[in-house]
Motif scaffolding. Structure first.
Motif, short mmCIF file in Angstrom:
data_model
loop_
_atom_site.label_atom_id
_atom_site.label_comp_id
_atom_site.label_asym_id
_atom_site.label_seq_id
_atom_site.Cartn_x
_atom_site.Cartn_y
_atom_site.Cartn_z
N ALA A 1 -42.41 24.93 86.00
CA ALA A 1 -43.45 25.21 86.33
C ALA A 1 -43.85 26.50 85.16
N ALA A 2 -42.87 27.33 84.80
CA ALA A 2 -42.94 28.27 83.97
C ALA A 2 -43.08 27.85 82.59
N VAL A 3 -43.06 26.78 82.28
CA VAL A 3 -43.46 26.27 80.85
C VAL A 3 -44.47 25.27 80.96
N GLY A 4 -45.28 25.14 82.18
CA GLY A 4 -46.46 24.32 82.34
C GLY A 4 -45.84 22.87 82.50
N GLY A 5 -44.72 22.55 83.13
CA GLY A 5 -44.38 21.48 83.66
C GLY A 5 -43.36 20.71 82.62
N ASP A 6 -43.24 21.22 81.19
CA ASP A 6 -42.60 20.39 80.26
C ASP A 6 -40.96 20.00 80.76
N LEU A 7 -40.82 18.80 80.52
CA LEU A 7 -39.46 18.42 80.62
C LEU A 7 -38.61 18.39 79.52
N GLY A 8 -39.44 18.38 78.39
CA GLY A 8 -38.82 17.95 77.26
C GLY A 8 -38.77 16.47 76.94
N TRP A 9 -37.92 15.99 76.14
CA TRP A 9 -37.54 14.86 75.84
C TRP A 9 -36.44 14.28 76.78
N VAL A 10 -36.86 12.86 77.23
CA VAL A 10 -35.93 12.37 78.42
C VAL A 10 -36.12 10.82 78.07
N THR A 11 -35.08 10.29 78.34
CA THR A 11 -34.83 8.56 78.43
C THR A 11 -35.18 8.29 79.67
N PRO A 12 -35.24 7.11 80.01
CA PRO A 12 -35.59 6.56 81.28
C PRO A 12 -34.67 6.84 82.41
#
Length: 411
Positions: free
Chosen positions: A216-227
């Motif tokens: 939440a602190a970074v606007g929800g950004d999870l970064g790059w992920v594979t399935p």
């Protein structure tokens, strides 16, 4: 600025009265959440997330806002028990970062709060609780997170094996369900947040105010992920999405997720977020009643300027308080709407006018340096694995605090 309990007190959430100063919304162990606290936080949530401040919207999100306040009381109580404090200087620096991230002049945040009728203390309390909890989590749980050479090697090998598998840049909103009785209410909140986002409210702004994930602190950004790096239900949903699409509410063991697919790439190709840029950005203030006129004027600027120097001059003359020259920034550090537009531009190319919250923005790329491709380094993999494990432990920690607490919701 873009800075779960049923309640029979929704009609009391308008402007706080003297009686609300002491009336109780909830008791959390030895602390209270007053109706005044709740009203002020509701106002902050509405203004900073971009939601229209209506009774209907307040009714829809009030229980989640109260839950967030209860969680903050629990976090601050745990910080106090462990003698964890947040220096005033750290809070002041956090406020300055909010100004910078929202293109505000020095002192602009205080002006925003005053004009919106939001007590400064409401934002300070939210920031302080977040910083205190971050310290608690690091102090208590970091020693429980160990990343071995085998962990790193296994992750890198899996990445090599999946070199042709698309990676997804994903943002999340997580809404916890701590017991089955909350399921219906949390699902309804997820549906309502989707309505707000589809109505024009930014996903990252909603994530900052409502998500119960550390992201939440970074606007929800999870970064790059594979399935395969996320829960199966989330991976399946992401694979069916196109960049720019948002998911339906996805139920997992811990609660509901909303996902937003920012971008997609093939593993090993250059990361667009790492593109290094030099920019000129002119933001024309645009109140709703003048937005169409400002958009037309900004289009004229976009059509006429031929260099960064010309655009910078326009900014100094017509919008000196909200325009800036950015000598060096990575694309991933820009707000999503600006980033997406800028990455499509070449050097000395100007963007079309971009309608953002309260402003119309024109951007020109002065210099651009694309990153090399390839897999992440061992250090980057180690940091990513450690962050994921620490996030999981932090959720469990807060869940245990909730389960052990005395919480009394007052009508």
């Amino acid at each position: 600025m873009r800075l779960l309990l049923a309640l029979p007190l929704l009609l009391l959430l308008a402007a706080p009265t003297a009686a609300q100063e002491t009336r109780i919304a909830a008791v959390v162990n030895d602390d209270i959440v007053s109706l005044n606290d709740l009203s002020n936080r509701m106002l902050l949530v509405m203004r900073s997330s971009g939601m229209e401040d209506t009774k209907q919207n307040r009714d829809r999100v009030s229980s989640q806002v109260l839950r967030s306040l209860i969680d903050e009381r629990l976090q601050m109580q745990e910080a106090k028990r462990l003698n964890v404090t947040v220096p005033q200087d750290d809070v002041d620096k956090a406020m300055e970062r909010i100004e910078q991230n929202n293109r505000m002049p020095k002192g602009g945040l205080a002006d925003f709060l005053e004009k919106a009728g939001i007590p400064r203390a409401a934002l300070v309390e939210q920031i302080t609780a977040a910083m205190a909890w971050s310290k608690v989590v690091r102090n208590r749980l970091s020693q429980d997170v160990t990343i071995s050479d085998e962990d790193i090697a296994e992750t890198l090998n899996r990445m090599k094996e999946n070199a042709d598998v698309p990676q997804n840049r994903v943002s999340e909103i997580f809404l916890a369900v701590d017991n089955p009785t909350q399921d219906t209410e949390v699902k309804q909140l997820a549906d309502r947040l989707i309505e707000q986002i589809r109505g024009g409210v930014r996903f990252d702004a909603i994530a900052r105010q409502f998500s119960q994930s550390p992201t939440a602190a970074v606007g929800g950004d999870l970064g790059w992920v594979t399935p395969h790096e996320v829960a199966p239900a989330l991976g399946d949903a992401v694979q069916k999405m196109k960049p720019g699409e948002m998911s339906y509410p996805i139920r997992t063991g811990g609660g509901y997720y909303l996902l937003y697919l920012l971008d997609r790439r093939v593993l090993g190709q250059p990361d667009p977020a790492q593109v290094e840029l030099s920019l000129v950005q002119v933001a024309f203030p645009a109140p709703p009643e003048r937005q169409q006129q400002i958009m037309s004027e900004a289009q004229q600027v976009s059509d006429s300027v031929k260099s960064c120097g010309e655009l910078a001059k326009v900014g100094r003359e017509r919008a000196p308080q909200t325009s800036r020259e950015i000598p060096e920034i990575k694309a991933g550090e820009l707000p999503s709407q600006i980033r997406d537009a800028v990455l499509k531009l070449g050097v000395a190319e100007v963007s079309k006018p971009l309608a953002l919250q309260g402003a119309v923005v024109v951007v020109m790329v002065c210099q651009r340096k694309d990153p090399p491709g390839g897999l992440p380094t061992r250090e980057e993999v180690s940091e990513s694995l450690a962050r994921e494990r620490l996030d999981t432990l932090a959720r469990r920690y807060l869940r245990d605090l909730r389960r052990g607490a005395y919480v009394d919701i007052r009508g």
